[in-house]
Design a protein around this motif. Structure first.
Motif, PDB file in Angstrom:
ATOM      1  N   SER A 132       0.844  -1.186   0.000  1.00  9.65           N
ATOM      2  CA  SER A 132       0.000   0.000   0.000  1.00  9.65           C
ATOM      3  C   SER A 132       0.879   1.235   0.000  1.00  9.65           C
ATOM      4  O   SER A 132       1.667   1.433   0.931  1.00  9.65           O
ATOM      5  CB  SER A 132      -0.918   0.012   1.229  1.00  9.65           C
ATOM      6  OG  SER A 132      -1.764   1.145   1.198  1.00  9.65           O
ATOM      7  N   PRO A 133       0.810   2.078  -1.040  1.00 11.43           N
ATOM      8  CA  PRO A 133       1.684   3.247  -1.124  1.00 11.43           C
ATOM      9  C   PRO A 133       1.320   4.303  -0.091  1.00 11.43           C
ATOM     10  O   PRO A 133       0.160   4.465   0.277  1.00 11.43           O
ATOM     11  CB  PRO A 133       1.456   3.751  -2.556  1.00 11.43           C
ATOM     12  CG  PRO A 133       0.075   3.287  -2.890  1.00 11.43           C
ATOM     13  CD  PRO A 133      -0.074   1.966  -2.199  1.00 11.43           C
ATOM     14  N   GLY A 134       2.323   5.017   0.367  1.00 11.11           N
ATOM     15  CA  GLY A 134       2.096   6.123   1.290  1.00 11.11           C
ATOM     16  C   GLY A 134       2.270   7.439   0.556  1.00 11.11           C
ATOM     17  O   GLY A 134       1.882   7.580  -0.605  1.00 11.11           O
ATOM     18  N   ASP A 135       2.881   8.397   1.205  1.00 11.65           N
ATOM     19  CA  ASP A 135       3.140   9.707   0.610  1.00 11.65           C
ATOM     20  C   ASP A 135       4.145   9.542  -0.530  1.00 11.65           C
ATOM     21  O   ASP A 135       5.279   9.120  -0.305  1.00 11.65           O
ATOM     22  CB  ASP A 135       3.708  10.641   1.681  1.00 11.65           C
ATOM     23  CG  ASP A 135       3.907  12.070   1.185  1.00 11.65           C
ATOM     24  OD1 ASP A 135       3.916  12.271  -0.041  1.00 11.65           O
ATOM     25  OD2 ASP A 135       4.052  12.966   2.038  1.00 11.65           O
ATOM     26  N   PRO A 136       3.782   9.885  -1.785  1.00 10.13           N
ATOM     27  CA  PRO A 136       4.704   9.698  -2.908  1.00 10.13           C
ATOM     28  C   PRO A 136       5.955  10.556  -2.825  1.00 10.13           C
ATOM     29  O   PRO A 136       6.938  10.300  -3.516  1.00 10.13           O
ATOM     30  CB  PRO A 136       3.846  10.081  -4.126  1.00 10.13           C
ATOM     31  CG  PRO A 136       2.753  10.943  -3.584  1.00 10.13           C
ATOM     32  CD  PRO A 136       2.476  10.419  -2.201  1.00 10.13           C
ATOM     33  N   ALA A 137       5.934  11.573  -1.964  1.00  5.42           N
ATOM     34  CA  ALA A 137       7.112  12.433  -1.825  1.00  5.42           C
ATOM     35  C   ALA A 137       8.195  11.787  -0.984  1.00  5.42           C
ATOM     36  O   ALA A 137       9.343  12.221  -0.990  1.00  5.42           O
ATOM     37  CB  ALA A 137       6.709  13.767  -1.189  1.00  5.42           C
ATOM     38  N   LEU A 138       7.838  10.718  -0.256  1.00  8.26           N
ATOM     39  CA  LEU A 138       8.806  10.053   0.606  1.00  8.26           C
ATOM     40  C   LEU A 138       9.430   8.862  -0.103  1.00  8.26           C
ATOM     41  O   LEU A 138       8.851   8.294  -1.024  1.00  8.26           O
ATOM     42  CB  LEU A 138       8.131   9.592   1.899  1.00  8.26           C
ATOM     43  CG  LEU A 138       7.551  10.709   2.779  1.00  8.26           C
ATOM     44  CD1 LEU A 138       6.807  10.092   3.952  1.00  8.26           C
ATOM     45  CD2 LEU A 138       8.631  11.661   3.252  1.00  8.26           C
TER      46      LEU A 138
END
Length: 265
Positions: A132-138
């Motif tokens: 499950s992806p989180g914040d794409p900036a991280l």
């Protein structure tokens, strides 16, 4: 992020007599599994070298897999087709990953602000079965469903191993341990100490042992017998996890997720 070549999966169970095994089928599976770490199509000589199977036998196995639709050929090189995903569909459907597991992981991923991976043990590896992806900036792990990671050098692997039967731990630590970075623990005694600490605090924390500058935190998904059925993990740059309080807080949220998932797995 780079993907290291995985270790070979565990051998066939010795509980089944050799006379009851189709060696041809087993070799065909070896050929199919050889594509797992391949970034580009493979030729017959490539596959013969990777599997150690005679080149003429490899050719027949490859052509059979092409005929069955599991491989495609272009310019005398071969690559898997989407049909190989059928091999995993029964496992995922049987545990209702799409209907139960994935929504739970998505909710906790948003809460953490981190991508969450779910892995199970397969021989000496942890294999991702949900993500499950989180914040794409991280920063993320760079791996997806089906990716394999070593049990001994990653947090998600150690969470699985620390809560495994003692015989499994003994067998794994008796074999030569792979090294991926200068920080990788390869001393069995040091790893046993780490596994004991993981059991004591309830989560694994590994920094720079699989990839430099990366920290991973993971917790087991436990069965009623307190043996890990799976593990949940997150990764990030080392600087984000320097504070113990941050790791503890994230591990606490991961444990909540693991307790929710335990009844589904």
């Amino acid at each position: 992020m780079s993907v290291s070549e995985p270790e070979k999966a565990a051998p066939l169970s010795t509980e089944i007599a050799d006379k009851d095994i189709s060696l041809t089928f087993a070799k065909g599976m070896e050929v199919l599994e050889a594509f797992e770490s391949a970034a580009t199509p493979l030729t017959i000589p490539d596959l013969a070298r990777l599997t150690g199977i005679n080149r003429s036998v490899t050719r027949r196995l490859i052509l059979t897999l092409v005929r069955l639709g599991y491989l495609t050929e272009a310019h005398r090189a071969y690559a898997p087709t989407p049909r190989v995903l059928r091999l995993a569909s029964g496992y995922l459907k049987g545990r209702q990953f799409g209907r139960t597991v994935q929504p739970v992981m998505a909710a906790y991923s948003r809460q953490l602000g981190d991508a969450i991976s779910l892995a199970v043990r397969d021989g000496s590896d942890a294999i991702y079965v949900a993500y499950s992806p989180g914040d794409p900036a991280l920063i993320t792990s760079g791996f997806g469903i089906g990716s394999r990671l070593p049990l001994t050098a990653t947090a998600i692997g150690r969470a699985l191993l620390a809560f495994s039967e003692e015989a499994i731990i003994d067998e794994l630590l008796a074999a030569p341990l792979p090294s991926f970075t200068p920080a990788t623990k390869t001393d069995p005694a040091a790893l046993r100490t780490d596994l004991c600490e993981t059991r004591s605090r309830g989560y694994a924390r590994v920094t720079g042992e699989y990839e430099p500058g990366v920290t991973s935190v993971a917790v087991p998904v436990l069965g009623t017998d307190r043996i890990a059925k799976a593990a949940l993990g997150i990764v990030g740059p080392e600087a984000r996890f320097e504070e113990n309080s941050v790791c503890t807080q994230k591990a606490t949220t991961l444990k909540e997720c693991a307790e929710t998932l335990a009844s589904f797995l």
